[in-house]
Motif scaffolding. Structure first.
Motif, PDB file in Angstrom:
ATOM      1  N   ARG A  79      -3.409  16.616   5.451  1.00 48.11           N
ATOM      2  CA  ARG A  79      -3.555  15.240   5.163  1.00 48.11           C
ATOM      3  C   ARG A  79      -4.677  14.695   5.664  1.00 48.11           C
ATOM      4  O   ARG A  79      -5.138  13.915   4.903  1.00 48.11           O
ATOM      5  CB  ARG A  79      -2.347  14.713   5.215  1.00 48.11           C
ATOM      6  CG  ARG A  79      -1.197  15.117   4.404  1.00 48.11           C
ATOM      7  CD  ARG A  79       0.213  14.529   4.596  1.00 48.11           C
ATOM      8  NE  ARG A  79       1.188  14.771   3.955  1.00 48.11           N
ATOM      9  CZ  ARG A  79       1.848  15.881   3.661  1.00 48.11           C
ATOM     10  NH1 ARG A  79       1.339  16.965   4.420  1.00 48.11           N
ATOM     11  NH2 ARG A  79       2.547  16.238   2.648  1.00 48.11           N
TER      12      ARG A  79
ATOM     13  N   LEU B 169      -8.253   9.974  -1.941  1.00 48.79           N
ATOM     14  CA  LEU B 169      -8.019   8.674  -2.196  1.00 48.79           C
ATOM     15  C   LEU B 169      -9.143   7.885  -2.411  1.00 48.79           C
ATOM     16  O   LEU B 169      -9.192   7.089  -3.484  1.00 48.79           O
ATOM     17  CB  LEU B 169      -7.529   7.980  -0.728  1.00 48.79           C
ATOM     18  CG  LEU B 169      -7.021   6.725  -0.927  1.00 48.79           C
ATOM     19  CD1 LEU B 169      -5.481   6.645  -1.965  1.00 48.79           C
ATOM     20  CD2 LEU B 169      -6.569   5.862   0.357  1.00 48.79           C
TER      21      LEU B 169
ATOM     22  N   MET C 152      -7.752   5.264   6.820  1.00 45.68           N
ATOM     23  CA  MET C 152      -6.835   4.930   6.254  1.00 45.68           C
ATOM     24  C   MET C 152      -6.338   6.069   5.235  1.00 45.68           C
ATOM     25  O   MET C 152      -5.237   6.087   4.923  1.00 45.68           O
ATOM     26  CB  MET C 152      -7.367   3.703   5.605  1.00 45.68           C
ATOM     27  CG  MET C 152      -7.643   2.382   6.423  1.00 45.68           C
ATOM     28  SD  MET C 152      -6.212   1.779   7.066  1.00 45.68           S
ATOM     29  CE  MET C 152      -5.019   1.132   5.822  1.00 45.68           C
ATOM     30  N   GLY C 153      -7.296   6.774   4.639  1.00 42.65           N
ATOM     31  CA  GLY C 153      -6.976   7.692   3.563  1.00 42.65           C
ATOM     32  C   GLY C 153      -5.654   8.336   3.750  1.00 42.65           C
ATOM     33  O   GLY C 153      -4.937   8.428   2.769  1.00 42.65           O
ATOM     34  N   PRO C 154      -5.508   9.068   4.836  1.00 45.15           N
ATOM     35  CA  PRO C 154      -4.743  10.043   4.963  1.00 45.15           C
ATOM     36  C   PRO C 154      -3.403   9.374   4.751  1.00 45.15           C
ATOM     37  O   PRO C 154      -2.311   9.954   4.083  1.00 45.15           O
ATOM     38  CB  PRO C 154      -4.722  10.835   6.257  1.00 45.15           C
ATOM     39  CG  PRO C 154      -6.112  10.631   6.659  1.00 45.15           C
ATOM     40  CD  PRO C 154      -6.516   9.468   5.949  1.00 45.15           C
TER      41      PRO C 154
ATOM     42  N   VAL D 157      -2.403   6.285   3.346  1.00 41.52           N
ATOM     43  CA  VAL D 157      -1.985   5.809   1.971  1.00 41.52           C
ATOM     44  C   VAL D 157      -1.932   6.822   0.984  1.00 41.52           C
ATOM     45  O   VAL D 157      -0.852   6.737   0.229  1.00 41.52           O
ATOM     46  CB  VAL D 157      -3.388   4.823   1.665  1.00 41.52           C
ATOM     47  CG1 VAL D 157      -3.040   4.221   0.466  1.00 41.52           C
ATOM     48  CG2 VAL D 157      -3.834   3.690   2.604  1.00 41.52           C
ATOM     49  N   LEU D 158      -2.733   7.713   1.033  1.00 44.03           N
ATOM     50  CA  LEU D 158      -2.624   8.804   0.131  1.00 44.03           C
ATOM     51  C   LEU D 158      -1.262   9.623   0.496  1.00 44.03           C
ATOM     52  O   LEU D 158      -0.642   9.999  -0.841  1.00 44.03           O
ATOM     53  CB  LEU D 158      -3.551   9.843   0.052  1.00 44.03           C
ATOM     54  CG  LEU D 158      -3.576  10.925  -0.963  1.00 44.03           C
ATOM     55  CD1 LEU D 158      -4.177  10.116  -2.243  1.00 44.03           C
ATOM     56  CD2 LEU D 158      -4.528  12.165  -0.755  1.00 44.03           C
ATOM     57  N   HIS D 159      -0.823   9.978   1.413  1.00 43.00           N
ATOM     58  CA  HIS D 159       0.452  10.412   1.627  1.00 43.00           C
ATOM     59  C   HIS D 159       1.690   9.742   1.045  1.00 43.00           C
ATOM     60  O   HIS D 159       2.478  10.230   0.393  1.00 43.00           O
ATOM     61  CB  HIS D 159       0.654  10.618   3.075  1.00 43.00           C
ATOM     62  CG  HIS D 159       1.958  11.073   3.551  1.00 43.00           C
ATOM     63  ND1 HIS D 159       2.223  12.517   3.407  1.00 43.00           N
ATOM     64  CD2 HIS D 159       3.157  10.519   4.114  1.00 43.00           C
ATOM     65  CE1 HIS D 159       3.650  12.594   3.688  1.00 43.00           C
ATOM     66  NE2 HIS D 159       4.227  11.650   3.968  1.00 43.00           N
TER      67      HIS D 159
ATOM     68  N   LEU E 259       1.186   7.325  -1.511  1.00 40.55           N
ATOM     69  CA  LEU E 259       1.017   7.364  -2.816  1.00 40.55           C
ATOM     70  C   LEU E 259       1.441   8.688  -3.500  1.00 40.55           C
ATOM     71  O   LEU E 259       2.345   8.791  -4.526  1.00 40.55           O
ATOM     72  CB  LEU E 259      -0.424   7.326  -3.002  1.00 40.55           C
ATOM     73  CG  LEU E 259      -0.860   6.631  -4.659  1.00 40.55           C
ATOM     74  CD1 LEU E 259      -0.126   5.267  -4.670  1.00 40.55           C
ATOM     75  CD2 LEU E 259      -2.381   6.378  -4.298  1.00 40.55           C
ATOM     76  N   LEU E 260       1.072   9.674  -2.908  1.00 39.85           N
ATOM     77  CA  LEU E 260       1.454  11.025  -3.730  1.00 39.85           C
ATOM     78  C   LEU E 260       2.737  11.570  -3.340  1.00 39.85           C
ATOM     79  O   LEU E 260       3.430  12.386  -4.240  1.00 39.85           O
ATOM     80  CB  LEU E 260       0.238  12.052  -3.067  1.00 39.85           C
ATOM     81  CG  LEU E 260      -0.794  11.822  -3.687  1.00 39.85           C
ATOM     82  CD1 LEU E 260      -1.622  13.167  -3.321  1.00 39.85           C
ATOM     83  CD2 LEU E 260      -0.969  11.573  -5.081  1.00 39.85           C
TER      84      LEU E 260
END
Lengths: 219, 219, 219, 219
Positions: free
Chosen positions: A167, A175, B170-172, B174-176, B178-179
């Motif tokens: 991740r 993202l 942030m990406g990991p 937030v995406l986690h 979300l998905l």
DNA sequence: AATGAATGAGCTTTCATTCAT
DNA sequence: AATGAATGAAAGCTCATTCAT
């Protein structure tokens, strides 16, 4: 049936790739307006057929959505697994070219269109998200996670959790693509996905923090 | 039943918090079924009022969506900026507590529900995504980016691009969030957001790779 | 009832002419938008009261329409019959001043507003047209017809049908007012009702045709 | 019932004259109840189709009204201009046959139904009144006025204002048709339009007053 | 194989009217 | 006497789906 020696149908309106044409039309419209706001009539018109004809190839509007995902699922997984062949030798190089491949893949709108639709419409069509999960994620993720695990086991990587680490590797890029369109975010020029990948890779390789005052180079 | 002078009036009155009740009902339904698949009648029923009463408080269905975003926008931004006070002293500690706050925020379903809706419905209601962008992202992101830039300038962080680095941070997470819901991914137990944050932070601090003796100073 | 010596309500919001204020508001709106397109809420707002208050004075929206007609009916008939006093002596003079009165009456928008509404809404409220007929037409027309009959009987007028002749006398003027607004017809400047009446009277008095070749002046 | 292969298909097809059938149904209903009080569902039912089918032919309810006017407009104007051919030779005869034609036209309910609707709905659909004005009035009135002007110029008519005189000629008949239905006025038997026209023509030709010998010639 | 007219359920929205206050 | 929140029955319109051709 038993068609009486058809008189050279070479240039007849190719009838067997109608489904594909319909899917193409639907994809464009779904991306642009969303599933709910796209009418079957619009799809038919965009594909150059009548409303009724759509139902010769797809039993329902939802089936078009499913067909879209089904069609996209195999090549995506294949493409992803093709990257597997790169995965040999130095892990740093592997990671770099892996991210490169992902960047290339996400930059092509065709490739990311279907996942975006899946994400958007998952609420009203959970079975489609499920399908996508089974066909793509369940095939690709274990492989990627295995790769990381090997790195950890071999001592090349630190003792990180392979699944969660995936991740960290993928999250920022995916993202970014997802949100930049939605929030109309354009970092500098264009999507600048390559710059993002560059910076991201740098952090993955070297960490975020300067090691310590004296060892820090003056770049 | 057969209770003579019924103590339940035909309709309740003067509910000053009707708008909020309606927004609550709408939020739940929008999350569960999406905006398009939620009818005004459903919202009314869920809020315990008649269909017509909805229009006493919101001029249209779309206005409910906007009201939802407006209501969520201020506290989210405020919460995010409250983290600013943590941002002093050691950057490692700041980063850790920052991620901690984010994890707490995203774990509360109420907090992330509205952004999820915004992301999903951005195609059909771009002005709402815009509103969210202006009210939340434009207030929070510059602050976060500034924090990173200070770290770089002060030499605590390596010479990374502040804006792109924010995505890596942030990406990991937030995406986690979300998905995981969309694809029904539950790593081990629950969302395990804290474990993800832990592992992510570890990589941010120490890099992904085991230091090869000569290059690693003395960390 | 038995109001305990009210403390000088001189300047209190006059409550007993509320109905009139409501009718005024309704009249304006009905004329401008039609009955169907005027909501009770609009009437209430225009009259400066709440929606609910309207129903304290009128049991229904239709009752407002009826009230409007009822209020207008008596003065109109009275005004018409007042013209009766003119009806003495020379019939030509009587006719001239009669048409003059009509022109003045129709020029005032207030006077003709209610008949216009009656005409427009007669289909959905036939009993209102009936009411108007009974209260106005049935009182005024017989008198006017009688006047014409006297003229015929006395030999001042040719042997015309009194009832049908009344239509010839009134028709052009009434229709002009009715249609000019609808079709946005403005002959020269303004409604020019007086010019129309002048020309009309001329024809009534002298006929349309030149009497005969030799007697025609050389205009 | 229990008739195996039912000979009545679920729906009729290919009705090329559906639009006309719908307009017929709408016309009847609009005349009887007014535009606002007629629902699309009623029109559909009256035309023997489903609610949705109406929108296959007309994009909106208002478009039905417009279609109604458009359909009526051409024949009315044509019919009116056809009278032009009569307009030669003796003006008295012309006037007589002109009024006769008008009487015939107005006696047919189909012909006058649309103008009546236009007049009634002009407030809420001014562009329709405008359309009617352009298509009918602006074509017919100038011709009629020209005819009168010629009569004046040639000396057959007295020195009247042609435009205003047209109102004197037409007004009584048109208004009679308009109001008699609204106020349920039935002079003796039926509309008696011909009697009205007769009496009206008599006055136009000979004036209202008995000639007093001395004043007649050059007044 | 293809059409597109037709259906009918469902949607958002309006509004005359009621009623607790 | 007055309010205005609340109701609920429509209304206009859309659209996935069917079916006669």
């Amino acid at each position: 049936m038993a068609r009486p020696n058809s008189p050279e149908p070479k240039f007849r309106r190719r009838a067997e790739d109608r489904p594909d044409e319909l899917l193409d039309a639907a994809l464009t419209l779904f991306v642009a307006q969303g599933y709910a706001h796209t009418s079957v009539a619009q799809i038919a018109t965009a594909a150059g057929v009548s409303k009724g004809a759509v139902y010769l190839y797809f039993p329902s509007k939802q089936a078009i959505l499913e067909g879209l995902v089904k069609r996209a699922v195999t090549p995506v997984a294949d493409r992803a697994l093709a990257v597997a062949n790169i995965a040999q030798g130095d892990l740093r190089a592997t990671l770099r070219s892996l991210l490169g491949s992902i960047v290339v893949g996400l930059t092509d709108p065709k490739v990311f269109a279907v996942p975006k639709i899946v994400i958007r419409e998952a609420v009203i069509a959970p079975e489609i998200a499920q399908m996508y999960r089974n066909a793509v994620l369940d095939r690709v993720l274990p492989f990627a996670i295995g790769l990381i695990r090997q790195g950890v086991d071999s001592g090349q990587l630190r003792a990180v959790d392979p699944e969660l680490t995936l991740r960290t590797i993928m999250g920022p890029i995916v993202l970014h693509v997802l949100l930049s369109e939605i929030f109309d975010i354009r970092p500098e020029r264009g999507l600048a996905l390559d710059a993002l990948a560059e910076n991201h890779l740098d952090i993955l390789l070297n960490g975020l923090f300067a090691q310590d005052p004296e060892s820090r180079p003056d770049d």
